[in-house]
Scaffold this active site. Sequence first.
Site, PDB file in Angstrom:
ATOM      1  N   HIS A 183       0.821  -1.200   0.000  1.00 17.34           N
ATOM      2  CA  HIS A 183       0.000   0.000   0.000  1.00 17.34           C
ATOM      3  C   HIS A 183       0.861   1.258   0.000  1.00 17.34           C
ATOM      4  CE1 HIS A 183      -3.983  -1.706   0.466  1.00 17.34           C
ATOM      5  NE2 HIS A 183      -3.528  -2.518   1.411  1.00 17.34           N
ATOM      6  N   CYS A 216       0.241   2.606  -4.784  1.00 13.79           N
ATOM      7  CA  CYS A 216      -0.387   3.891  -5.059  1.00 13.79           C
ATOM      8  C   CYS A 216       0.438   4.994  -4.397  1.00 13.79           C
ATOM      9  CB  CYS A 216      -1.803   3.933  -4.507  1.00 13.79           C
ATOM     10  SG  CYS A 216      -2.932   2.776  -5.281  1.00 13.79           S
TER      11      CYS A 216
END
Length: 287
Positions: A85, A142
């Site tokens: 993440h 991301c």
Amino acid sequence: MTQGYALHIGLNAVDPSKYAGWHGQLFACENDVAVYKSLAEKAGFQEIHMLLTSDATTDNVLQHLRDAAAQLVSGDMLLLTYSGHGGALIDSNHDETDNFGEMSGFDETWCLYDRQLIDDELCDCFGQFSEGVRILVFSDSCHSGSVAKLAAPVDMHTTSDPVTIPRARFAPLDVLMRTYNTHKATYDTIQAPLKTRQDDIRAYVIQFGACQDDELAMEVSGNGLFTAQLQQAMQEPVINYTALFSVIERGFNGRQHPNLFHYGNKAYDFMGQAPFSIQSAPVNVQR
């Protein structure tokens, strides 16, 4: 002999007690590590290390980077890969120049198992490497822009196999804010002394990102979309990193667009070298 040090990080979850109860489940990040490990082995890297999920703590990552900085000399190469993440953290030392609208003033982060690793920390680590060391980074995550712009929820396909469900590798904004508020003293203390700028780095850094700062990095069918495209691109005879990026780009359309940038002391023609090649020839090119 020119040395190669590889560190591959992949997290399919984080410690909920460190992220305000959020477990951050993913399914393909550890699989990505196997892809990058294979590329490093094929390229002949002498040291190859993997940190998977609960072992991917900030202490372990930073210790590996310190070890690599102590070992590598001009002409050597660090390969650093991350699958997990991406997050964002309030820029408490006010060194961030990115501007993401209502979320300007945030640092980009990697969500490691025990806490977020701040981009300032990576920059500081890179600043410890000797002049002429080549640092190659792949981040299949991301970036903070996706959190800042509160991108639309990902379409989820009905399936009995969770690995085939498209998932975005970003930490929700509410989780990031609660996490920061709970551990504010820790994060502010970490950021305060970190003042290394990209222009201060004597190594030469090339970084591939899975998406732009305002986009989501997706995973589906057992790998990150970016990592899968990289693996496929390496089946072609690409001559340098610019060509590699062009081949990777061809595999994308829609909302996710990979990114490539480089900085530091250009003591070697790193961008012009064969991807993942440890061998290099010095040239008289400076910053």
